[in-house]
Scaffold this motif. Structure first.
Motif, short mmCIF file in Angstrom:
data_model
loop_
_atom_site.label_atom_id
_atom_site.label_comp_id
_atom_site.label_asym_id
_atom_site.label_seq_id
_atom_site.Cartn_x
_atom_site.Cartn_y
_atom_site.Cartn_z
N TRP A 137 -33.85 17.63 -84.12
CA TRP A 137 -35.05 18.21 -83.53
C TRP A 137 -34.72 18.78 -82.17
CZ3 TRP A 137 -40.10 17.98 -85.68
CH2 TRP A 137 -40.18 17.30 -86.90
N ARG A 138 -35.31 19.95 -81.89
CA ARG A 138 -35.13 20.56 -80.57
C ARG A 138 -36.49 21.00 -80.06
NH1 ARG A 138 -32.81 26.21 -78.58
NH2 ARG A 138 -32.40 25.68 -76.42
N ILE A 139 -36.84 20.52 -78.88
CA ILE A 139 -38.12 20.84 -78.25
C ILE A 139 -37.82 21.49 -76.91
CG2 ILE A 139 -40.34 19.94 -77.47
CD1 ILE A 139 -39.90 17.57 -79.36
N ARG A 140 -38.26 22.73 -76.75
CA ARG A 140 -37.96 23.46 -75.52
C ARG A 140 -39.26 24.00 -74.93
NH1 ARG A 140 -36.02 28.35 -73.15
NH2 ARG A 140 -34.23 27.91 -71.80
N GLY A 141 -39.44 23.75 -73.65
CA GLY A 141 -40.64 24.21 -72.96
C GLY A 141 -40.32 25.10 -71.79
N GLN A 142 -41.17 26.08 -71.56
CA GLN A 142 -41.01 27.00 -70.44
C GLN A 142 -42.34 27.15 -69.71
OE1 GLN A 142 -39.23 30.37 -72.74
NE2 GLN A 142 -37.63 30.26 -71.17
N ALA A 143 -42.27 27.28 -68.40
CA ALA A 143 -43.48 27.47 -67.60
C ALA A 143 -43.09 28.11 -66.27
CB ALA A 143 -44.18 26.14 -67.35
N ASP A 144 -44.04 28.82 -65.68
CA ASP A 144 -43.81 29.43 -64.37
C ASP A 144 -43.61 28.36 -63.30
OD1 ASP A 144 -44.04 31.97 -65.44
OD2 ASP A 144 -46.19 32.09 -65.04
N LYS A 145 -44.28 27.22 -63.50
CA LYS A 145 -44.19 26.14 -62.53
C LYS A 145 -44.08 24.82 -63.26
CE LYS A 145 -46.54 24.56 -58.32
NZ LYS A 145 -47.76 24.70 -57.48
N ILE A 146 -43.03 24.05 -62.95
CA ILE A 146 -42.80 22.76 -63.60
C ILE A 146 -42.73 21.66 -62.54
CG2 ILE A 146 -41.12 21.38 -64.89
CD1 ILE A 146 -40.41 23.80 -66.50
N LYS A 147 -43.40 20.56 -62.84
CA LYS A 147 -43.41 19.40 -61.95
C LYS A 147 -42.49 18.34 -62.54
CE LYS A 147 -46.63 15.93 -60.13
NZ LYS A 147 -48.04 15.46 -60.18
N LEU A 148 -41.32 18.17 -61.95
CA LEU A 148 -40.32 17.27 -62.51
C LEU A 148 -40.19 15.98 -61.69
CD1 LEU A 148 -37.37 19.66 -63.47
CD2 LEU A 148 -39.01 18.55 -64.99
N ASP A 149 -40.21 14.87 -62.40
CA ASP A 149 -39.89 13.57 -61.81
C ASP A 149 -38.63 13.11 -62.53
OD1 ASP A 149 -39.63 10.81 -61.29
OD2 ASP A 149 -41.77 10.63 -60.86
N HIS A 150 -37.48 13.26 -61.88
CA HIS A 150 -36.20 13.00 -62.54
C HIS A 150 -36.06 11.54 -62.97
CE1 HIS A 150 -34.34 16.98 -61.98
NE2 HIS A 150 -35.09 17.03 -60.88
N GLU A 151 -36.66 10.62 -62.24
CA GLU A 151 -36.59 9.21 -62.62
C GLU A 151 -37.31 8.97 -63.95
OE1 GLU A 151 -37.79 6.49 -59.63
OE2 GLU A 151 -36.36 7.24 -58.13
N LEU A 152 -38.45 9.63 -64.12
CA LEU A 152 -39.17 9.48 -65.39
C LEU A 152 -38.38 10.08 -66.54
CD1 LEU A 152 -42.88 10.28 -64.39
CD2 LEU A 152 -41.95 8.06 -65.06
N TRP A 153 -37.83 11.27 -66.35
CA TRP A 153 -37.08 11.92 -67.42
C TRP A 153 -35.80 11.17 -67.76
CZ3 TRP A 153 -38.69 15.55 -70.74
CH2 TRP A 153 -39.87 16.22 -70.42
N ALA A 154 -35.23 10.45 -66.78
CA ALA A 154 -34.03 9.66 -67.05
C ALA A 154 -34.33 8.52 -68.02
CB ALA A 154 -33.47 9.09 -65.75
N MET A 155 -35.58 8.10 -68.08
CA MET A 155 -35.96 7.01 -68.98
C MET A 155 -35.85 7.39 -70.45
SD MET A 155 -39.29 5.48 -67.00
CE MET A 155 -39.37 4.03 -68.05
N LEU A 156 -35.84 8.70 -70.75
CA LEU A 156 -35.75 9.13 -72.14
C LEU A 156 -34.40 8.79 -72.75
CD1 LEU A 156 -38.28 10.71 -71.18
CD2 LEU A 156 -37.54 12.56 -72.67
N THR A 157 -33.38 8.69 -71.93
CA THR A 157 -32.03 8.48 -72.44
C THR A 157 -31.43 7.14 -72.02
OG1 THR A 157 -31.16 9.70 -70.53
CG2 THR A 157 -31.53 10.94 -72.56
N THR A 158 -32.20 6.33 -71.27
CA THR A 158 -31.68 5.06 -70.77
C THR A 158 -32.70 3.95 -70.99
OG1 THR A 158 -30.52 6.28 -69.03
CG2 THR A 158 -30.64 3.89 -68.78
N GLN A 159 -32.25 2.84 -71.55
CA GLN A 159 -33.13 1.69 -71.69
C GLN A 159 -33.37 1.07 -70.32
OE1 GLN A 159 -34.69 0.33 -74.24
NE2 GLN A 159 -33.68 0.92 -76.13
N GLN A 160 -34.63 1.07 -69.87
CA GLN A 160 -34.97 0.50 -68.57
C GLN A 160 -36.16 -0.42 -68.75
OE1 GLN A 160 -35.17 3.34 -65.32
NE2 GLN A 160 -34.02 4.84 -66.52
#
Length: 199
Positions: A137-160
């Motif tokens: 599966w591949r999910i790709r999103g695009q937007a003029d403005k993106i609000k990123l919280d890198h700590e939250l996104w890191a949780m997708l690939t790491t058991q925390q």
């Protein structure tokens, strides 16, 4: 969080959504009867009807994303598309669902959880493309403005397991355990105007 905890969490999600769908459906039926009788031709009743429809669709979305998902259970394409239809339930992102036919509920559960992460990152709107090549599966999103919280996104690939996550972002914390349950891995690519997730 143990496997048993995760299973119970999913069962609780399924139970709550199941119990809410029935009264929402009853309210929707009541509004529809009022409209047919000519008693509901007002902006107020139109707002109630729209709100009930949106709430119903959102509950159906949550039932897939947070509910129990057996590995051999399928979810029909028309059900997925109805829940992801443009403009429903207040969603600001537009989702282009490309996979054809019924899909395993467990895979769609992961996709829906990821889509919620995209909603969090794109509060001002954006476009998300979902593809499945028969294996990945591949999910790709695009937007003029993106609000990123890198700590939250890191949780997708790491058991925390001990990470505290506010309720509004709980979907980030549920993905890694679900990946482990399904014996899958995930890759995430973040940039200024786009996000790409593969699993």
């Amino acid at each position: 969080m143990t496997q048993q905890d995760r299973d119970l969490t999913a069962l609780i999600g399924s139970r709550i959504c199941h119990d809410l769908i029935s009264p929402l459906g009853a309210i929707g039926n009541g509004v529809e009867l009022l409209q047919l009788s000519g008693m509901a031709d007002s902006p107020e009743m139109a707002l109630i009807a729209e709100s009930v429809t949106n709430a119903n669709l959102r509950i159906r979305y949550f039932r897939v994303a947070f509910g129990a998902a057996d590995d051999d259970q399928l979810i029909a394409e028309n059900e997925i598309r109805a829940v992801l239809a443009p403009g429903v339930d207040g969603r600001k992102i537009e989702v282009d669902w490309r996979p054809n036919g019924s899909q395993p509920r467990s895979a769609v559960k992961l996709a829906f959880l990821v889509l919620q992460c995209f909603e969090t990152a794109m509060p001002w709107g954006g476009h998300v493309d979902v593809r499945f090549d028969g294996e990945h599966w591949r999910i790709r999103g695009q937007a003029d403005k993106i609000k990123l919280d890198h700590e939250l996104w890191a949780m997708l690939t790491t058991q925390q397991g001990t990470t505290d996550v506010p309720p509004a972002q709980v979907h980030f914390a549920l993905i890694a355990p679900e990946l482990a349950r399904q014996k899958r891995s995930m890759g995430v690519t973040l940039s200024e105007h786009s996000i790409s997730v593969e699993f």
